[in-house]
Write a protein that holds these residues in place. Structure first.
Motif, PDB file in Angstrom:
ATOM      1  N   LYS A 119       0.820  -1.210   0.000  1.00  0.00           N
ATOM      2  CA  LYS A 119       0.000   0.000   0.000  1.00  0.00           C
ATOM      3  C   LYS A 119       0.854   1.262   0.000  1.00  0.00           C
ATOM      4  O   LYS A 119       0.402   2.320  -0.426  1.00  0.00           O
ATOM      5  N   GLU A 120       2.081   1.131   0.485  1.00  0.00           N
ATOM      6  CA  GLU A 120       2.996   2.272   0.504  1.00  0.00           C
ATOM      7  C   GLU A 120       3.837   2.335  -0.767  1.00  0.00           C
ATOM      8  O   GLU A 120       4.725   3.174  -0.894  1.00  0.00           O
ATOM      9  N   GLY A 121       3.567   1.419  -1.690  1.00  0.00           N
ATOM     10  CA  GLY A 121       4.326   1.390  -2.932  1.00  0.00           C
ATOM     11  C   GLY A 121       5.636   0.640  -2.824  1.00  0.00           C
ATOM     12  O   GLY A 121       6.477   0.715  -3.725  1.00  0.00           O
ATOM     13  N   ASN A 122       5.821  -0.098  -1.711  1.00  0.00           N
ATOM     14  CA  ASN A 122       7.072  -0.826  -1.498  1.00  0.00           C
ATOM     15  C   ASN A 122       6.995  -2.218  -2.128  1.00  0.00           C
ATOM     16  O   ASN A 122       5.945  -2.874  -2.094  1.00  0.00           O
ATOM     17  N   ILE A 123       8.104  -2.650  -2.678  1.00  0.00           N
ATOM     18  CA  ILE A 123       8.198  -4.001  -3.232  1.00  0.00           C
ATOM     19  C   ILE A 123       8.276  -5.000  -2.085  1.00  0.00           C
ATOM     20  O   ILE A 123       8.963  -4.775  -1.090  1.00  0.00           O
ATOM     21  N   VAL A 124       7.571  -6.104  -2.210  1.00  0.00           N
ATOM     22  CA  VAL A 124       7.585  -7.155  -1.195  1.00  0.00           C
ATOM     23  C   VAL A 124       8.333  -8.358  -1.758  1.00  0.00           C
ATOM     24  O   VAL A 124       8.024  -8.835  -2.856  1.00  0.00           O
ATOM     25  N   HIS A 125       9.319  -8.819  -1.018  1.00  0.00           N
ATOM     26  CA  HIS A 125      10.103  -9.982  -1.423  1.00  0.00           C
ATOM     27  C   HIS A 125      10.150 -10.927  -0.231  1.00  0.00           C
ATOM     28  O   HIS A 125      10.803 -10.632   0.773  1.00  0.00           O
ATOM     29  N   HIS A 126       9.434 -12.025  -0.297  1.00  0.00           N
ATOM     30  CA  HIS A 126       9.377 -12.930   0.843  1.00  0.00           C
ATOM     31  C   HIS A 126       9.247 -14.376   0.378  1.00  0.00           C
ATOM     32  O   HIS A 126       8.981 -14.660  -0.785  1.00  0.00           O
ATOM     33  N   GLU A 127       9.450 -15.281   1.326  1.00  0.00           N
ATOM     34  CA  GLU A 127       9.346 -16.712   1.070  1.00  0.00           C
ATOM     35  C   GLU A 127       8.333 -17.315   2.030  1.00  0.00           C
ATOM     36  O   GLU A 127       8.276 -16.943   3.203  1.00  0.00           O
ATOM     37  N   TYR A 128       7.536 -18.231   1.518  1.00  0.00           N
ATOM     38  CA  TYR A 128       6.524 -18.902   2.345  1.00  0.00           C
ATOM     39  C   TYR A 128       6.122 -20.195   1.663  1.00  0.00           C
ATOM     40  O   TYR A 128       6.573 -20.503   0.551  1.00  0.00           O
ATOM     41  N   ARG A 129       5.271 -20.934   2.338  1.00  0.00           N
ATOM     42  CA  ARG A 129       4.831 -22.223   1.792  1.00  0.00           C
ATOM     43  C   ARG A 129       3.410 -22.106   1.225  1.00  0.00           C
ATOM     44  O   ARG A 129       2.596 -21.327   1.729  1.00  0.00           O
ATOM     45  N   ILE A 130       3.165 -22.929   0.191  1.00  0.00           N
ATOM     46  CA  ILE A 130       1.815 -23.052  -0.354  1.00  0.00           C
ATOM     47  C   ILE A 130       1.454 -24.529  -0.413  1.00  0.00           C
ATOM     48  O   ILE A 130       2.325 -25.400  -0.316  1.00  0.00           O
ATOM     49  N   ILE A 131       0.163 -24.795  -0.564  1.00  0.00           N
ATOM     50  CA  ILE A 131      -0.311 -26.150  -0.810  1.00  0.00           C
ATOM     51  C   ILE A 131      -0.796 -26.185  -2.251  1.00  0.00           C
ATOM     52  O   ILE A 131      -1.755 -25.489  -2.600  1.00  0.00           O
ATOM     53  N   ASN A 132      -0.122 -26.964  -3.113  1.00  0.00           N
ATOM     54  CA  ASN A 132      -0.500 -26.953  -4.520  1.00  0.00           C
ATOM     55  C   ASN A 132      -1.750 -27.810  -4.764  1.00  0.00           C
ATOM     56  O   ASN A 132      -2.304 -28.412  -3.833  1.00  0.00           O
ATOM     57  N   LYS A 133      -2.177 -27.852  -5.999  1.00  0.00           N
ATOM     58  CA  LYS A 133      -3.435 -28.530  -6.340  1.00  0.00           C
ATOM     59  C   LYS A 133      -3.380 -30.020  -6.020  1.00  0.00           C
ATOM     60  O   LYS A 133      -4.408 -30.643  -5.721  1.00  0.00           O
ATOM     61  N   MET A 134      -2.163 -30.587  -6.050  1.00  0.00           N
ATOM     62  CA  MET A 134      -2.014 -32.006  -5.742  1.00  0.00           C
ATOM     63  C   MET A 134      -1.922 -32.273  -4.248  1.00  0.00           C
ATOM     64  O   MET A 134      -1.785 -33.415  -3.818  1.00  0.00           O
ATOM     65  N   GLY A 135      -1.972 -31.201  -3.445  1.00  0.00           N
ATOM     66  CA  GLY A 135      -1.910 -31.365  -1.996  1.00  0.00           C
ATOM     67  C   GLY A 135      -0.501 -31.378  -1.438  1.00  0.00           C
ATOM     68  O   GLY A 135      -0.307 -31.606  -0.242  1.00  0.00           O
ATOM     69  N   ASP A 136       0.497 -31.127  -2.288  1.00  0.00           N
ATOM     70  CA  ASP A 136       1.885 -31.115  -1.826  1.00  0.00           C
ATOM     71  C   ASP A 136       2.245 -29.749  -1.263  1.00  0.00           C
ATOM     72  O   ASP A 136       1.758 -28.720  -1.735  1.00  0.00           O
ATOM     73  N   ARG A 137       3.114 -29.750  -0.282  1.00  0.00           N
ATOM     74  CA  ARG A 137       3.593 -28.497   0.303  1.00  0.00           C
ATOM     75  C   ARG A 137       4.845 -28.054  -0.439  1.00  0.00           C
ATOM     76  O   ARG A 137       5.796 -28.823  -0.584  1.00  0.00           O
ATOM     77  N   ARG A 138       4.842 -26.821  -0.929  1.00  0.00           N
ATOM     78  CA  ARG A 138       5.978 -26.287  -1.680  1.00  0.00           C
ATOM     79  C   ARG A 138       6.402 -24.946  -1.103  1.00  0.00           C
ATOM     80  O   ARG A 138       5.558 -24.141  -0.691  1.00  0.00           O
ATOM     81  N   TRP A 139       7.701 -24.711  -1.090  1.00  0.00           N
ATOM     82  CA  TRP A 139       8.244 -23.411  -0.701  1.00  0.00           C
ATOM     83  C   TRP A 139       8.348 -22.547  -1.957  1.00  0.00           C
ATOM     84  O   TRP A 139       8.835 -23.009  -2.993  1.00  0.00           O
ATOM     85  N   ILE A 140       7.888 -21.315  -1.872  1.00  0.00           N
ATOM     86  CA  ILE A 140       8.021 -20.411  -3.010  1.00  0.00           C
ATOM     87  C   ILE A 140       8.655 -19.104  -2.563  1.00  0.00           C
ATOM     88  O   ILE A 140       8.558 -18.695  -1.400  1.00  0.00           O
TER      89      ILE A 140
END
Length: 973
Positions: free
Chosen positions: A334-355
């Motif tokens: 919202k302040e116009g700052n670029i966000v660069h971070h890492e976190y996990r998602i659950i993909n369509k196959m149900g696997d946990r992936r780091w992105i």
């Protein structure tokens, strides 16, 4: 023209091939040539036509347009009609070969009398090249629009660079006035001076070895700004394989926000969207509409653009444990700052992936976010590798215990937690005895299994909050986070050692091991991790020295020596600053003439509490506390200054030897320091001898050897000290430039006890003679030792028999007299006139300091040997260096006639027996007559029984053959 291209009669091939209208050399023409009549019927053709298209003459029994041409035959008819009217026609079309292959051709129709010649040129390759050229042109046009990337071609034959227009932005040049065509040398002017040779060498090697390269270097812009660029270059070869030139890209990688510009040029770099490893996603925030989802998003998440168009929210696939942090990070957009971070998602196959998510917000003129561009990369493998590397960096892979690094971090956290409280914790350093023997005899596999089983046993006696780590080899460190008392800690250590005494079962073996344990306590033995680690190591060394299977707690409340070491370590730095150190000199004499031929410089510390301290009491502490360098430099400067003073006043000088700590020989510049000090003073380098112990030579032999050679070149004499004490490798005295060896006093002390020792002495002297080395015997204390050494023609001697270490002024007096040192052989004389009882075998007593300067102490006990006792005092021998101060009160605890005796006393005199032992005279202090009478009654009874009976009355008797050996095996508890 209606009959044009009508069905014609077949003509004979031989007739066509011999047509007189055809010129003979046409058949070898590179292009196909055919002759048509006015109706469009094929009359004849050359060999090139037949070879290129594969048709025979009899196959043209139909109109040629139906057989040969591909596409619109009406257009062909129009061109043919215009040719009949006398106008040459040129056009491109597609024709079919006999085998159905389509070929791009260029046809020229040339009118002639009653016929038309057709020259048919195969332009398939040309068309393909033109198509590739157009693609390359479009790609170059796209690259030319990229702000940060400059492309170039280097003509290696003519030494000319051709750059794209980005070179002007890259170097901040004026495009109107400066040409982007530079020779290699001219281009290198823009390269940072420190990087020019690197770039030149990379270019020349690429041309010579015909291989591409990638390189990073600095460039200097016209305004003298420095940028970092990356150049990626390929080789262009001619048909013969020779290098024509180089082609490549130069990219400014100084700006770490390059990705932002790349995303703004998404039309120019749309090929990124087809990369399955990188996901590109654009979202219109005003309408919450997905603008673009690349193939990479689908590959990483399993979801398509349609899934997101149908309402799938990115937040919904974020791992629930990471969602709060993810949403928190998005607030920066919202302040116009670029966000660069890492976190996990659950993909369509149900696997946990780091992105890895890189989000760039686009704001309108009001500062509102109207669009988000994000680049997403699957970093699961990187994370797995990071976790593995993190584990490897913090844990021992064999035992899965924390390693040293992890332990130190835990230790420092515990110190921070405890430093504001009165709580204590203990650090235990544990070493498996004879573990190397197990590895060497049974193999590393058996040893490894013991290392894995041992911590499991340790944890049985530790609480859950205690900490165990393996620091390497067979050594473990424990943190006992809660201790109630020293006695409780001793009990826990005993439980551990007893439990480890049970056999270890490994394969078919039943193995018994013992451990040595050294312990120290926070904050008593240190308030930093470094202090505690050092002190636990000291404690372990003491435990090992005291015997296998023992433990030693380094607590100043545990014994007199421990308390003394504690206070010495605390006061040592001040001692150097306050000039509390003094020089003592011990002479070295010729074994025949007894004349002084040299001397050894020793230091004493006049401690305000403990009196005159010997170097053995504080040198090791100085090494542990990192003060040994300052201490040695103080000695070197002081002795050099004293020799200069002697020479100035024409006092006879002899070479003075100085003991040097091993740490100096690991420093390449230390010989330069020593040379500077000697040159500054003006003394002769031969006036100084450096004594070096064997353990210096065990490690870093290259550095040590280089430094020793430097010192030898300076003219200094080098002496191998303590020979016979440690490893005594013969290679040392042959490989290194020594002038002399000093036989250790521990060997000299027992030389008269066995013929084997004398034979060994002879061997040492024989080897030294062959190597032209002088031999000095240290620790000569008896006439018997002197006689043996003289018989075997040992060159020089040093020891209490000729003189103990004395202050410099006293040594100067002895040197001025220039006479052989006296020796009467009488030993120490009784200092008291009244009678005392002398024990045939000494009386063992426990010594305790009860108070210093009226301050009561409770610091445990140490053992001493009483040789004489009387009604007013006693004489005892100890390996402790105790102060002679009237405000220090001692307690002696022993037994006579089966009765426990406690005596309060003061030390009134002291005499050094040798370098390790001292003899003390003590005066008793009785609080009242009743106490004195009780003691004298027991003593008189004991003396009477001892004189009148052959059998010795009972007392705490110690039978020792050698007092020195007794104090080497006594365990301070």
């Amino acid at each position: 023209m209606k009959s044009l291209f009508k069905k014609s009669k077949v003509r004979w091939a031989n007739e066509l091939l011999t047509d007189e209208d055809m010129i003979l050399n046409i058949y070898d023409h590179i292009d196909a040539i055919a002759k048509f009549d006015c109706n469009g019927q094929l009359i004849s053709y050359n060999l090139a036509f037949e070879k290129q298209f594969g048709y025979a003459i009899h196959e043209f029994n139909e109109s040629i347009d139906k057989i040969f041409y591909e596409g619109n035959s009406n257009a062909i008819i129009n061109y043919f009609e215009k040719a009949l009217f006398g106008k040459t026609q040129k056009f491109s079309t597609v024709v079919k070969t006999k085998d159905g292959k389509r070929i791009d051709v260029h046809i020229t129709l040339i009118p002639a009398e009653k016929c038309v010649f057709a020259i048919i040129r195969n332009i398939t390759v040309f068309q393909k090249e033109r198509k590739e050229l157009n693609q390359l042109k479009r790609m170059l046009e796209t690259l030319n629009k990229l702000k940060h990337i400059c492309n170039f071609y280097y003509d290696a034959i003519n030494d000319i660079h051709y750059f794209s227009n980005q070179i002007f932005d890259l170097l901040k040049m004026n495009a109107r006035h400066e040409q982007p065509t530079l020779s290699l040398n001219h281009y290198l002017r823009y390269v940072h001076p420190e990087d020019r040779e690197m770039v030149r060498e990379a270019t020349e090697i690429a041309i010579k070895e015909k291989r591409s390269f990638q390189i990073e270097y600095r460039m200097v812009q016209k305004d003298q700004s420095i940028i970092l660029v990356q150049e990626q270059t390929g080789i262009i070869l001619d048909k013969k394989g020779n290098v024509e030139g180089l082609v490549g890209f130069i990219q400014n990688i100084t700006d770490h926000n390059l990705m932002k510009d790349v995303l703004e040029k998404e039309k120019q770099l749309k090929e990124i969207y087809n990369n399955p490893d990188v996901g590109i996603w654009a979202l219109d925030k005003r309408y919450n509409k997905t603008l673009k989802v690349s193939k990479g998003i689908e590959c990483i998440t399993g979801y398509t653009k349609e899934d997101f168009d149908n309402g799938l929210q990115w937040n919904s696939i974020v791992h629930e444990e990471d969602l709060d942090e993810y949403l928190k990070n998005l607030k920066a957009l919202k302040e116009g700052n670029i966000v660069h971070h890492e976190y996990r998602i659950i993909n369509k196959m149900g696997d946990r992936r780091w992105i890895q998510d890189y989000i760039i917000p686009n704001l309108d003129e009001h500062g509102d976010v109207i669009r988000l561009d994000r680049v997403i990369t699957d970093v699961t493998e990187k994370k797995v590798l990071e976790e593995k590397l993190k584990y490897m960096a913090n844990y021992d892979l064999l035992t899965n215990l924390p390693n040293r690094k992890n332990f130190v971090a835990e230790l420092e956290n515990l110190i921070k937690e405890y430093e504001q409280s009165k709580k204590q914790f203990a650090m235990l350093r544990l070493d498996i005895n004879s573990f190397k023997f197990i590895n060497n005899t049974l193999g590393n596999e058996i040893g490894d299994e013991i290392l894995k089983q041992l911590p499991k046993r340790l944890k049985y006696y530790l609480s859950p909050q205690d900490f165990v780590a393996r620091t390497g080899g067979d050594e473990f460190i424990l943190l006992i986070k809660e201790i109630e008392s020293i006695d409780a800690l001793k009990e826990k250590i005993k439980q551990i050692t007893n439990f480890l005494n049970d056999p270890f079962f490994v394969k078919e073996y039943q193995l018994y091991i013992t451990v040595s344990i050294g312990a120290c306590i926070f904050p008593e033995n240190g308030t930093t991790s470094l202090e505690l680690l050092r002190n636990s190591s000291v404690a372990l060394q003491k435990a090992v020295k005291e015997g296998k299977g023992t433990y030693h707690i380094l607590s100043h409340t545990n014994s007199i020596q421990s308390y003394k070491n504690y206070s010495i370590g605390r006061d040592l730095k001040k001692a150097i600053e306050n000039n509390e150190l003094e020089f003592y000199i011990q002479p070295r004499v010729d074994s025949t003439t007894k004349q002084i031929t040299g001397a050894e410089a020793l230091i004493r510390w006049r401690h305000p509490k403990w009196g005159l301290l010997l170097p053995g009491e504080f040198i090791s502490i100085a090494e542990e506390n990192g003060l040994i360098t300052d201490l040695d430099n103080w000695v070197i400067k002081g002795i050099i200054a004293k020799i200069r003073e002697w020479k100035k006043y024409r006092i006879k000088t002899v070479p003075i030897s100085i003991n040097i700590s091993p740490i100096h020989f690991m420093k390449p510049d230390w010989p330069d320091f020593l040379a500077a000090e000697i040159n500054k003073s003006g003394i002769d380098p031969n006036d100084i001898e450096l004594e070096i112990t064997e353990n210096i030579l065990l490690d870093n032999t290259v550095v040590v050897k280089k430094n020793l050679n430097k010192l030898k070149e300076l003219g200094l004499k080098l002496v191998l000290d303590d020979f016979g004490k440690g490893y005594s490798s013969l290679s040392y005295i042959t490989e290194y430039p020594f002038d002399a060896i000093k036989i250790d006093r521990s060997f000299i002390r027992k030389i008269h006890k066995s013929p084997k020792n004398i034979h060994l002495l002879k061997t040492i002297l024989y080897l030294a003679e062959g190597l032209k080395l002088k031999v000095v015997a240290e620790g000569v204390e008896t006439a018997e030792q002197l006689k043996i050494l003289q018989q075997e023609q040992c060159h020089e001697m040093q020891g209490y028999l000729f003189g103990k270490p004395v202050p410099i002024a006293e040594f100067e007096t002895v040197v001025k007299k220039n006479i052989p040192l006296p020796f009467d052989g009488k030993g120490l004389q009784d200092r008291r006139k009244h009678h005392r009882f002398t024990f045939t075998d000494p009386l063992e007593a426990k010594l305790k300091i009860s108070s210093i300067a009226k301050r009561n102490l409770d610091i445990g006990v140490s053992k001493v040997l009483v040789t004489e006792i009387g009604a007013g005092g006693l004489r005892f021998i100890s390996n402790l260096n105790l102060p002679i101060r009237m405000d220090v009160l001692y307690q002696f605890i022993t037994e006579l006639l089966g009765e426990s005796i406690l005596l309060n006393a003061k030390i009134v005199w002291k005499e050094e027996v040798n370098e390790d032992l001292a003899e003390y005279g003590v005066k008793f202090i009785f609080e009242n007559d009743e106490e004195r009478t009780k003691f004298t009654t027991i003593l008189d009874t004991f003396v009477t029984l001892a004189k009148n009976n052959k059998k010795v009355p009972p007392y705490k008797r110690v039978i020792v053959g050698d007092i020195n050996e007794y104090f080497n095996i006594v365990v301070l508890k």
